[in-house]
Design a protein around this motif. Structure first.
Motif, short mmCIF file in Angstrom:
data_model
loop_
_atom_site.label_atom_id
_atom_site.label_comp_id
_atom_site.label_asym_id
_atom_site.label_seq_id
_atom_site.Cartn_x
_atom_site.Cartn_y
_atom_site.Cartn_z
N LEU A 17 0.82 -1.21 0.00
CA LEU A 17 0.00 0.00 0.00
C LEU A 17 0.86 1.26 0.00
CD1 LEU A 17 -2.70 -0.94 2.67
CD2 LEU A 17 -2.73 -1.38 0.20
N GLU A 18 0.22 2.36 -0.36
CA GLU A 18 0.88 3.65 -0.27
C GLU A 18 1.19 3.97 1.20
OE1 GLU A 18 -2.01 6.19 -2.01
OE2 GLU A 18 -1.36 5.79 -4.07
N SER A 19 2.14 4.86 1.41
CA SER A 19 2.55 5.23 2.76
C SER A 19 1.41 5.93 3.50
CB SER A 19 3.77 6.15 2.69
OG SER A 19 4.10 6.63 3.98
N THR A 20 1.05 5.40 4.66
CA THR A 20 0.03 6.01 5.51
C THR A 20 0.12 5.38 6.89
OG1 THR A 20 -2.33 6.55 5.68
CG2 THR A 20 -1.77 4.35 4.87
N THR A 21 -0.83 5.67 7.76
CA THR A 21 -0.79 5.15 9.12
C THR A 21 -1.15 3.66 9.15
OG1 THR A 21 -3.12 5.67 9.52
CG2 THR A 21 -1.49 7.40 10.02
N TRP A 22 -0.85 3.03 10.29
CA TRP A 22 -1.22 1.63 10.47
C TRP A 22 -2.73 1.47 10.40
CZ3 TRP A 22 -4.20 -1.58 13.35
CH2 TRP A 22 -3.86 -2.94 13.42
N THR A 23 -3.46 2.37 11.07
CA THR A 23 -4.92 2.28 11.11
C THR A 23 -5.53 2.41 9.72
OG1 THR A 23 -4.97 3.20 13.35
CG2 THR A 23 -7.02 3.28 12.09
N ALA A 24 -5.04 3.37 8.93
CA ALA A 24 -5.55 3.55 7.57
C ALA A 24 -5.18 2.36 6.69
CB ALA A 24 -5.02 4.85 6.98
N SER A 25 -3.99 1.82 6.91
CA SER A 25 -3.56 0.66 6.13
C SER A 25 -4.44 -0.55 6.41
CB SER A 25 -2.10 0.33 6.45
OG SER A 25 -1.23 1.37 6.05
N GLN A 26 -4.79 -0.74 7.68
CA GLN A 26 -5.64 -1.87 8.04
C GLN A 26 -7.04 -1.71 7.46
OE1 GLN A 26 -5.36 -4.78 9.04
NE2 GLN A 26 -7.44 -5.33 9.64
N ALA A 27 -7.55 -0.48 7.43
CA ALA A 27 -8.87 -0.24 6.83
C ALA A 27 -8.85 -0.59 5.35
CB ALA A 27 -9.28 1.22 7.04
N GLU A 28 -7.78 -0.22 4.66
CA GLU A 28 -7.66 -0.56 3.24
C GLU A 28 -7.50 -2.07 3.06
OE1 GLU A 28 -7.14 0.08 -0.99
OE2 GLU A 28 -8.21 1.03 0.67
N ALA A 29 -6.80 -2.70 4.00
CA ALA A 29 -6.63 -4.15 3.92
C ALA A 29 -7.98 -4.86 3.98
CB ALA A 29 -5.73 -4.63 5.07
N ARG A 30 -8.86 -4.40 4.85
CA ARG A 30 -10.19 -5.01 4.95
C ARG A 30 -10.97 -4.82 3.66
NH1 ARG A 30 -12.04 -6.58 10.08
NH2 ARG A 30 -10.23 -7.61 11.04
N ARG A 31 -10.83 -3.65 3.04
CA ARG A 31 -11.52 -3.41 1.77
C ARG A 31 -11.03 -4.36 0.69
NH1 ARG A 31 -11.46 -0.94 -3.09
NH2 ARG A 31 -9.24 -0.47 -2.96
N LEU A 32 -9.75 -4.72 0.78
CA LEU A 32 -9.16 -5.62 -0.21
C LEU A 32 -9.46 -7.09 0.09
CD1 LEU A 32 -5.69 -3.85 -0.57
CD2 LEU A 32 -7.49 -3.95 -2.31
N GLY A 33 -10.12 -7.34 1.22
CA GLY A 33 -10.49 -8.71 1.55
C GLY A 33 -9.52 -9.42 2.47
N GLY A 34 -8.62 -8.67 3.13
CA GLY A 34 -7.65 -9.31 4.02
C GLY A 34 -7.35 -8.46 5.23
N ASP A 35 -6.14 -8.59 5.75
CA ASP A 35 -5.65 -7.82 6.88
C ASP A 35 -4.19 -7.48 6.62
OD1 ASP A 35 -7.81 -7.89 9.08
OD2 ASP A 35 -7.63 -10.01 8.55
N LEU A 36 -3.65 -6.56 7.41
CA LEU A 36 -2.20 -6.39 7.38
C LEU A 36 -1.57 -7.74 7.68
CD1 LEU A 36 -1.72 -2.93 9.12
CD2 LEU A 36 -1.24 -3.50 6.73
N VAL A 37 -0.44 -8.03 7.04
CA VAL A 37 0.11 -9.37 6.97
C VAL A 37 0.35 -10.01 8.34
CG1 VAL A 37 2.46 -8.43 6.76
CG2 VAL A 37 1.98 -10.76 5.99
N THR A 38 -0.01 -11.27 8.43
CA THR A 38 0.34 -12.13 9.56
C THR A 38 1.53 -12.97 9.14
OG1 THR A 38 -1.92 -12.26 10.42
CG2 THR A 38 -0.42 -14.05 11.01
N ILE A 39 2.63 -12.84 9.86
CA ILE A 39 3.87 -13.55 9.49
C ILE A 39 4.04 -14.77 10.37
CG2 ILE A 39 6.38 -13.36 9.36
CD1 ILE A 39 6.02 -10.46 8.56
N ASP A 40 4.06 -15.94 9.74
CA ASP A 40 4.06 -17.21 10.47
C ASP A 40 5.45 -17.79 10.71
OD1 ASP A 40 1.24 -17.35 10.73
OD2 ASP A 40 1.09 -18.05 8.66
#
Length: 352
Positions: free
Chosen positions: A37-60
């Motif tokens: 994603l473009e540079s922005t806050t964590w909160t805004a990034s997570q909101a965009e992640a939900r719109r895209l059908g996911g979440d900010l990455v979970t690293i296993d």
């Protein structure tokens, strides 16, 4: 004028459909699609992640961590970090993944997390991508919720098991028949589904080391975790090869969610090349709307003609339009369809 407005509406829709996403990559090891994603806050990034059908990455594990770092850091030279889904907003010091998955792996750099910084509480984790203090590149640090040239990495989970046909490991190849299971796939008709290993065959798969031929066979997988009413895209790659007695016309038929796609091919008898696809891999995309939380995906190959093959099967959610796009679309459509005022009907005041 109305035509101009309508064209503007279409342009706005195209713009918002990809707003915020700088790059997208698919990881065949995890089966997930990742968006930078473009540079922005964590909160805004997570909101965009939900719109895209996911979440900010979970690293296993470390492999996934290194893949994210190696894949996306070169794309943003000024990056101060890559946002990941780890945070301790709910309970200070108890970091959890925003996806809800359990925390089984961490990669904190030395002396982190410490919740200490000039911008207040540090509740959000990012991958370090720029030299700073004694931080190790590729490890994690906790920071406050600010942009500071940090780019979110979104993970959209895949819905397909063994889409690259790497399981089971075969060499040089193995036939499967009716009732057999192929790492998440079921052979529901036919007896000649052939899993091929490129190490001992000259054919090269799209990804990994193996692909599968279906000649008079049907393989099936039940896709789970779908959201009713959501639009999805099935993507796969198809090709064909000949043998001395297998040439002419053939088809591979993909079916899911009430939609069907035909990959048709023709190879003349003189195109025979032992164990090698002689038709280039072709990417196929099929969109469907989920009517249930599960869907049956099938691939069928015709029994006559060349040997059809598939590889790199995956399903991804098609992003929903953003709220801003919806409001803009509504407003512009209103302007486009508003009746034009009739000048002759305007009542002007009498001039004395």
């Amino acid at each position: 004028m109305r035509l101009i407005y309508l064209l503007a509406v279409l342009a706005a829709m195209a713009q918002f459909a990809s707003a915020g996403v700088l790059a997208s990559r698919f990881n065949y090891s995890t089966g997930s699609t990742y968006h930078l994603l473009e540079s922005t806050t964590w909160t805004a990034s997570q909101a965009e992640a939900r719109r895209l059908g996911g979440d900010l990455v979970t690293i296993d594990d470390l492999d996934e961590n290194n893949w994210v770092y190696d894949t996306f850091t070169p794309l943003v030279a000024d990056a101060g970090g890559l946002w990941i889904g780890l945070n301790d907003v709910a309970n200070e010091g108890a970091f959890e993944w925003v996806s809800g998955e359990p925390v089984t792996f961490t990669n904190w750099t030395a002396s982190e997390p410490n919740n200490s910084g000039p911008q207040g509480a540090e509740n959000f984790a990012h991958i370090v991508t720029k030299p700073f203090l004694n931080f190790v590149l590729g490890e994690w640090n906790d920071v406050a919720d600010n942009a500071a040239m940090r780019y979110g990495v979104v993970e959209v989970p895949g819905f397909i098991q063994n889409g690259s046909f790497e399981t089971p490991d075969v060499s040089p190849g193995r036939l499967f028949g009716f009732g057999d299971s192929i790492g998440g796939w079921n052979v529901v008709s036919g007896n000649t589904a052939f899993l091929i290993d490129q190490v001992t065959n000259t054919g090269e798969p799209v990804d990994g080391n193996q692909f599968i031929e279906i000649h008079g066979d049907t393989i099936q997988q039940t896709v789970t975790g779908l959201k009713v009413g959501q639009r999805y895209k099935l993507t796969y790659y198809a090709t064909a090869r000949t043998l001395p007695d297998y040439f002419g016309s053939g088809s591979i038929i993909a079916t899911i969610g009430g939609e069907t796609d035909h990959y048709d091919y023709f190879l003349p008898s003189g195109s025979y090349l032992y164990n090698s696809p002689v038709s280039p891999w072709a990417r196929r995309d099929v969109e469907f709307i989920a009517a249930d939380t599960t869907a049956s995906l099938t691939f069928s190959g015709t029994a006559a003609g060349p040997l059809g093959a598939i590889d790199a099967v995956r399903i991804t959610a098609v992003p929903e339009p953003s709220t801003a796009a919806i409001f803009l679309l509504g407003g512009m459509l209103g302007m486009a369809i508003r009746p034009k005022r009739n000048a002759s009907a305007i009542t002007r005041p009498l001039v004395k």
